[in-house]
Design a protein around this motif. Structure first.
Motif, PDB file in Angstrom:
ATOM      1  N   ALA A   1       0.829  -1.210   0.000  1.00  0.00           N
ATOM      2  CA  ALA A   1       0.000   0.000   0.000  1.00  0.00           C
ATOM      3  C   ALA A   1       0.864   1.261   0.000  1.00  0.00           C
ATOM      4  CB  ALA A   1      -0.910  -0.006   1.222  1.00  0.00           C
ATOM      5  N   TRP A   2       0.358   2.315  -0.650  1.00  0.00           N
ATOM      6  CA  TRP A   2       0.941   3.658  -0.668  1.00  0.00           C
ATOM      7  C   TRP A   2       2.284   3.753  -1.396  1.00  0.00           C
ATOM      8  CZ3 TRP A   2      -3.101   6.253   0.988  1.00  0.00           C
ATOM      9  CH2 TRP A   2      -3.869   5.775   2.051  1.00  0.00           C
ATOM     10  N   THR A   3       2.660   2.774  -2.234  1.00  0.00           N
ATOM     11  CA  THR A   3       3.990   2.777  -2.835  1.00  0.00           C
ATOM     12  C   THR A   3       4.020   3.133  -4.316  1.00  0.00           C
ATOM     13  OG1 THR A   3       3.861   0.405  -3.313  1.00  0.00           O
ATOM     14  CG2 THR A   3       4.866   1.047  -1.201  1.00  0.00           C
ATOM     15  N   GLY A   4       2.870   3.434  -4.922  1.00  0.00           N
ATOM     16  CA  GLY A   4       2.840   3.752  -6.346  1.00  0.00           C
ATOM     17  C   GLY A   4       2.254   5.122  -6.597  1.00  0.00           C
ATOM     18  N   ILE A   5       2.625   5.717  -7.743  1.00  0.00           N
ATOM     19  CA  ILE A   5       2.045   7.010  -8.122  1.00  0.00           C
ATOM     20  C   ILE A   5       2.003   7.139  -9.636  1.00  0.00           C
ATOM     21  CG2 ILE A   5       4.181   8.382  -8.073  1.00  0.00           C
ATOM     22  CD1 ILE A   5       2.243  10.503  -6.536  1.00  0.00           C
ATOM     23  N   TYR A   6       0.989   7.837 -10.097  1.00  0.00           N
ATOM     24  CA  TYR A   6       0.733   8.090 -11.507  1.00  0.00           C
ATOM     25  C   TYR A   6       1.421   9.392 -11.888  1.00  0.00           C
ATOM     26  CZ  TYR A   6      -2.269   8.140 -15.689  1.00  0.00           C
ATOM     27  OH  TYR A   6      -2.759   8.124 -16.957  1.00  0.00           O
ATOM     28  N   CYS A   7       2.195   9.386 -12.972  1.00  0.00           N
ATOM     29  CA  CYS A   7       2.881  10.584 -13.476  1.00  0.00           C
ATOM     30  C   CYS A   7       2.194  10.995 -14.774  1.00  0.00           C
ATOM     31  CB  CYS A   7       4.352  10.282 -13.719  1.00  0.00           C
ATOM     32  SG  CYS A   7       5.248   9.759 -12.234  1.00  0.00           S
ATOM     33  N   TRP A   8       1.526  12.137 -14.756  1.00  0.00           N
ATOM     34  CA  TRP A   8       0.676  12.568 -15.860  1.00  0.00           C
ATOM     35  C   TRP A   8       1.460  13.420 -16.859  1.00  0.00           C
ATOM     36  CZ3 TRP A   8      -3.440  10.986 -18.114  1.00  0.00           C
ATOM     37  CH2 TRP A   8      -4.178  11.831 -18.950  1.00  0.00           C
ATOM     38  N   TRP A   9       2.459  12.811 -17.479  1.00  0.00           N
ATOM     39  CA  TRP A   9       3.150  13.390 -18.624  1.00  0.00           C
ATOM     40  C   TRP A   9       3.809  12.218 -19.346  1.00  0.00           C
ATOM     41  CZ3 TRP A   9       5.053  14.030 -13.645  1.00  0.00           C
ATOM     42  CH2 TRP A   9       6.327  13.515 -13.388  1.00  0.00           C
ATOM     43  N   ALA A  10       4.196  12.436 -20.577  1.00  0.00           N
ATOM     44  CA  ALA A  10       4.769  11.343 -21.364  1.00  0.00           C
ATOM     45  C   ALA A  10       6.150  10.976 -20.852  1.00  0.00           C
ATOM     46  CB  ALA A  10       4.851  11.752 -22.833  1.00  0.00           C
ATOM     47  N   ALA A  11       6.396   9.684 -20.741  1.00  0.00           N
ATOM     48  CA  ALA A  11       7.734   9.205 -20.390  1.00  0.00           C
ATOM     49  C   ALA A  11       8.677   9.535 -21.547  1.00  0.00           C
ATOM     50  CB  ALA A  11       7.705   7.702 -20.145  1.00  0.00           C
ATOM     51  N   ASP A  12       9.904   9.922 -21.209  1.00  0.00           N
ATOM     52  CA  ASP A  12      10.898  10.216 -22.235  1.00  0.00           C
ATOM     53  C   ASP A  12      11.087   8.996 -23.133  1.00  0.00           C
ATOM     54  OD1 ASP A  12      11.115  12.458 -20.644  1.00  0.00           O
ATOM     55  OD2 ASP A  12      13.180  12.113 -20.051  1.00  0.00           O
ATOM     56  N   GLU A  13      11.447   9.239 -24.390  1.00  0.00           N
ATOM     57  CA  GLU A  13      11.739   8.129 -25.303  1.00  0.00           C
ATOM     58  C   GLU A  13      12.808   7.252 -24.690  1.00  0.00           C
ATOM     59  OE1 GLU A  13      12.520   8.483 -29.540  1.00  0.00           O
ATOM     60  OE2 GLU A  13      11.266  10.280 -29.508  1.00  0.00           O
ATOM     61  N   GLY A  14      12.639   5.959 -24.821  1.00  0.00           N
ATOM     62  CA  GLY A  14      13.637   5.029 -24.295  1.00  0.00           C
ATOM     63  C   GLY A  14      13.381   4.582 -22.871  1.00  0.00           C
ATOM     64  N   VAL A  15      12.520   5.292 -22.140  1.00  0.00           N
ATOM     65  CA  VAL A  15      12.186   4.878 -20.778  1.00  0.00           C
ATOM     66  C   VAL A  15      11.173   3.745 -20.869  1.00  0.00           C
ATOM     67  CG1 VAL A  15      11.062   5.579 -18.615  1.00  0.00           C
ATOM     68  CG2 VAL A  15      12.717   7.095 -19.721  1.00  0.00           C
ATOM     69  N   VAL A  16      11.472   2.639 -20.183  1.00  0.00           N
ATOM     70  CA  VAL A  16      10.633   1.446 -20.275  1.00  0.00           C
ATOM     71  C   VAL A  16      10.349   0.887 -18.886  1.00  0.00           C
ATOM     72  CG1 VAL A  16      11.454   0.826 -22.586  1.00  0.00           C
ATOM     73  CG2 VAL A  16      12.635  -0.066 -20.578  1.00  0.00           C
ATOM     74  N   VAL A  17       9.392  -0.028 -18.843  1.00  0.00           N
ATOM     75  CA  VAL A  17       9.064  -0.737 -17.610  1.00  0.00           C
ATOM     76  C   VAL A  17      10.344  -1.398 -17.092  1.00  0.00           C
ATOM     77  CG1 VAL A  17       7.770  -2.697 -16.672  1.00  0.00           C
ATOM     78  CG2 VAL A  17       6.640  -1.075 -18.213  1.00  0.00           C
ATOM     79  N   GLY A  18      10.608  -1.247 -15.800  1.00  0.00           N
ATOM     80  CA  GLY A  18      11.799  -1.806 -15.173  1.00  0.00           C
ATOM     81  C   GLY A  18      12.905  -0.794 -14.956  1.00  0.00           C
ATOM     82  N   ASP A  19      12.790   0.398 -15.559  1.00  0.00           N
ATOM     83  CA  ASP A  19      13.768   1.457 -15.300  1.00  0.00           C
ATOM     84  C   ASP A  19      13.486   2.074 -13.942  1.00  0.00           C
ATOM     85  OD1 ASP A  19      14.907   1.117 -17.801  1.00  0.00           O
ATOM     86  OD2 ASP A  19      14.037   2.946 -18.662  1.00  0.00           O
ATOM     87  N   GLU A  20      14.524   2.336 -13.160  1.00  0.00           N
ATOM     88  CA  GLU A  20      14.351   3.125 -11.941  1.00  0.00           C
ATOM     89  C   GLU A  20      14.630   4.574 -12.315  1.00  0.00           C
ATOM     90  OE1 GLU A  20      15.799   3.810  -7.368  1.00  0.00           O
ATOM     91  OE2 GLU A  20      17.157   2.820  -8.759  1.00  0.00           O
TER      92      GLU A  20
END
Length: 195
Positions: free
Chosen positions: A99-118
């Motif tokens: 609980a309480w560990t995720g957040i939505y970022c309301w802008w486009a992820a930079d090109e090349g940023v993928v699931v699993g990137d910190e």
């Protein structure tokens, strides 16, 4: 590098210099202020409050409002989802499981940023209540932001929280990976004439 913040993400476009050619994209910047600065001087990046996703999300407010609402923050987490559809693309980050560990970022992820990137991000904390305007149905999110850095790649995603279907929509699981099961209680009826 800031991208697409003025494309549905809370900021507006500001002409960097009044004497510049306003037909060139390079002459514009996204405002650092949610809603922009119409008729006023351009905005500058505020100092970011460095905090955790947990501290942004955890709340005892009856409406679920973040204690950081309205603040410009910097936080880090692993990218758990990227939406590249349409102009209002967005992504989610999570720091740990539960609980309480995720957040939505309301802008486009930079090109090349993928699931699993910190990533480390900066943005303004808002409560999004959709078209209803109902504060009881709001979602805490970061807007008008940017990815400051990609700290590592190929990270293992946080373990999903196992929930009953009726618990998935709880405030504490916004932006958190979850898994659930259910059963069909009513058959779907297709009234289409198509085969």
């Amino acid at each position: 590098m800031r991208k697409c913040g003025a494309d549905g993400g809370g900021g507006s476009l500001e002409l960097i210099d009044a004497s510049s050619d306003n037909s060139l994209a390079a002459s514009w910047q996204t405002s650092w202020v949610v809603g922009g600065t119409p008729g006023a001087a351009n905005s500058t990046e505020p100092d970011a409050v460095v905090t955790t996703i947990y501290n942004i999300q955890y709340t005892t407010d009856v409406n679920g409002a973040s204690p950081e609402e309205g603040n410009y923050v910097q936080t880090s987490g692993i990218v758990t989802g990227v939406d590249r559809l349409g102009n209002n693309s967005a992504f989610t980050i999570q720091s740990g499981s539960g609980a309480w560990t995720g957040i939505y970022c309301w802008w486009a992820a930079d090109e090349g940023v993928v699931v699993g990137d910190e990533v480390t991000v900066r943005g303004t904390v808002t409560e999004y209540a959709a078209s209803t305007g109902d504060a009881n149905l709001s979602m805490t999110e970061l807007v008008a932001g940017s990815i400051v850095s990609v700290n590592s790649s190929g990270n293992t995603l946080p373990q999903p929280v196992v929930l009953d279907v009726e618990d998935v929509g709880q405030e504490m699981y916004e932006g958190v990976l979850v898994t659930t099961t259910g059963r069909v209680v009513e058959a779907a009826v297709c009234d289409s004439d198509e085969p």
